[in-house]
Design a protein around this motif. Structure first.
Motif, short mmCIF file in Angstrom:
data_model
loop_
_atom_site.label_atom_id
_atom_site.label_comp_id
_atom_site.label_asym_id
_atom_site.label_seq_id
_atom_site.Cartn_x
_atom_site.Cartn_y
_atom_site.Cartn_z
N ILE A 92 -6.47 92.56 40.25
CA ILE A 92 -6.85 91.54 39.26
C ILE A 92 -6.59 90.15 39.83
O ILE A 92 -7.43 89.24 39.70
N ALA A 93 -5.46 89.96 40.49
CA ALA A 93 -5.14 88.67 41.10
C ALA A 93 -6.14 88.32 42.19
O ALA A 93 -6.56 87.16 42.31
N ASN A 94 -6.53 89.30 42.98
CA ASN A 94 -7.55 89.08 44.03
C ASN A 94 -8.88 88.63 43.43
O ASN A 94 -9.53 87.73 43.96
N CYS A 95 -9.28 89.29 42.36
CA CYS A 95 -10.53 88.93 41.69
C CYS A 95 -10.45 87.50 41.15
O CYS A 95 -11.38 86.71 41.33
N THR A 96 -9.34 87.18 40.53
CA THR A 96 -9.15 85.83 39.99
C THR A 96 -9.15 84.80 41.10
O THR A 96 -9.75 83.72 40.98
N SER A 97 -8.52 85.12 42.22
CA SER A 97 -8.52 84.24 43.38
C SER A 97 -9.94 84.01 43.88
O SER A 97 -10.31 82.89 44.26
N THR A 98 -10.76 85.05 43.87
CA THR A 98 -12.16 84.93 44.28
C THR A 98 -12.90 83.98 43.35
O THR A 98 -13.69 83.14 43.80
N PHE A 99 -12.65 84.08 42.04
CA PHE A 99 -13.28 83.17 41.08
C PHE A 99 -12.86 81.72 41.34
O PHE A 99 -13.69 80.81 41.34
N ILE A 100 -11.57 81.52 41.58
CA ILE A 100 -11.06 80.17 41.81
C ILE A 100 -11.65 79.58 43.09
O ILE A 100 -12.04 78.41 43.12
N LYS A 101 -11.76 80.40 44.12
CA LYS A 101 -12.37 79.93 45.37
C LYS A 101 -13.82 79.51 45.12
O LYS A 101 -14.26 78.46 45.61
N GLU A 102 -14.55 80.30 44.35
CA GLU A 102 -15.94 79.96 44.02
C GLU A 102 -15.99 78.66 43.22
O GLU A 102 -16.87 77.81 43.46
N MET A 103 -15.08 78.48 42.29
CA MET A 103 -15.03 77.24 41.50
C MET A 103 -14.78 76.04 42.41
O MET A 103 -15.34 74.96 42.20
N ASN A 104 -13.93 76.23 43.40
CA ASN A 104 -13.59 75.15 44.33
C ASN A 104 -14.78 74.78 45.22
O ASN A 104 -14.97 73.62 45.55
N GLU A 105 -15.58 75.78 45.59
CA GLU A 105 -16.71 75.54 46.48
C GLU A 105 -17.94 75.03 45.73
O GLU A 105 -18.74 74.29 46.28
N SER A 106 -18.09 75.45 44.49
CA SER A 106 -19.26 75.08 43.71
C SER A 106 -18.89 75.08 42.25
O SER A 106 -18.34 76.06 41.76
N ILE A 107 -19.20 74.00 41.56
CA ILE A 107 -18.88 73.98 40.13
C ILE A 107 -20.06 74.45 39.29
O ILE A 107 -20.21 74.10 38.14
N ASP A 108 -20.87 75.28 39.88
CA ASP A 108 -22.03 75.87 39.21
C ASP A 108 -21.58 77.14 38.48
O ASP A 108 -21.17 78.11 39.12
N ILE A 109 -21.66 77.12 37.17
CA ILE A 109 -21.24 78.28 36.38
C ILE A 109 -22.07 79.51 36.72
O ILE A 109 -21.57 80.62 36.70
N GLN A 110 -23.33 79.31 37.09
CA GLN A 110 -24.16 80.44 37.47
C GLN A 110 -23.56 81.18 38.66
O GLN A 110 -23.52 82.41 38.68
N ASN A 111 -23.09 80.45 39.67
CA ASN A 111 -22.46 81.10 40.82
C ASN A 111 -21.24 81.88 40.40
O ASN A 111 -20.98 82.98 40.92
N LEU A 112 -20.47 81.35 39.47
CA LEU A 112 -19.28 82.04 38.98
C LEU A 112 -19.66 83.34 38.27
O LEU A 112 -19.02 84.38 38.48
#
Length: 164
Positions: free
Chosen positions: A13-33
């Motif tokens: 679960i922590a790994n998945c959340t980390s993946t989401f946070i990394k995506e947020m950091n790289e792109s603030i596009d909700i679609q990508n998230l």
């Protein structure tokens, strides 16, 4: 996915959340998230705002026998009878998650997008490819919390790639 113990579950679960946070950091596009959420959860996701208007989705194009999703993706909003039904249902409660049955051919787990005490929208996970597990529910909750941060941060101009 099988885990040997609770520690492995929590690490996943922590790994998945980390993946989401990394995506947020790289792109603030909700679609990508949502696309990352779809890859992790293996189920279609849909985000609607508080007025039940479509914002974004991922995996919905693979849904073949769900007229409810077809309607939203075609029209950009939910039918009035659905809105009336959910306002009478558990979605108006203080609970973070609500299971929706009845109007769809498949169950949906709905996570409220909440900032403070204000509901900003709803993140729907369609139980389409397999039963939703408690781990997936927790991951969905983490994803909804991150979306709440993006939606409530007025200084960030996020974009909705697929928004109607």
């Amino acid at each position: 996915m099988e885990f040997k113990n609770k520690t492995e579950e929590k690490l996943y679960i922590a790994n998945c959340t980390s993946t989401f946070i990394k995506e947020m950091n790289e792109s603030i596009d909700i679609q990508n998230l949502l696309d990352v959420g779809h890859r992790i959860l293996g189920q279609p996701l849909m985000l609607v705002d508080i007025s039940m208007c479509f914002i974004a989705q991922s995996g919905g194009e693979s849904v073949k026998d769900e007229p409810f999703w077809d309607w939203i993706l075609t029209n950009g909003y939910v039918k009035e009878e659905y809105t009336n039904l959910i306002m009478e249902d558990d979605i108006s409660t203080e609970e973070k998650f609500v299971w929706e049955y009845g109007m769809e051919n498949h169950r949906q787990l709905v996570a409220k997008i909440i900032q403070g005490r204000t509901t900003l929208g709803y993140l729907k996970l369609l139980e389409y490819n397999h039963p939703i597990t408690d781990i997936e529910k927790e991951i969905l909750g983490n994803l909804s919390n991150l979306i709440a941060i993006l939606m409530s941060t007025s200084s960030i101009k996020y974009k909705f790639s697929n928004s109607k």
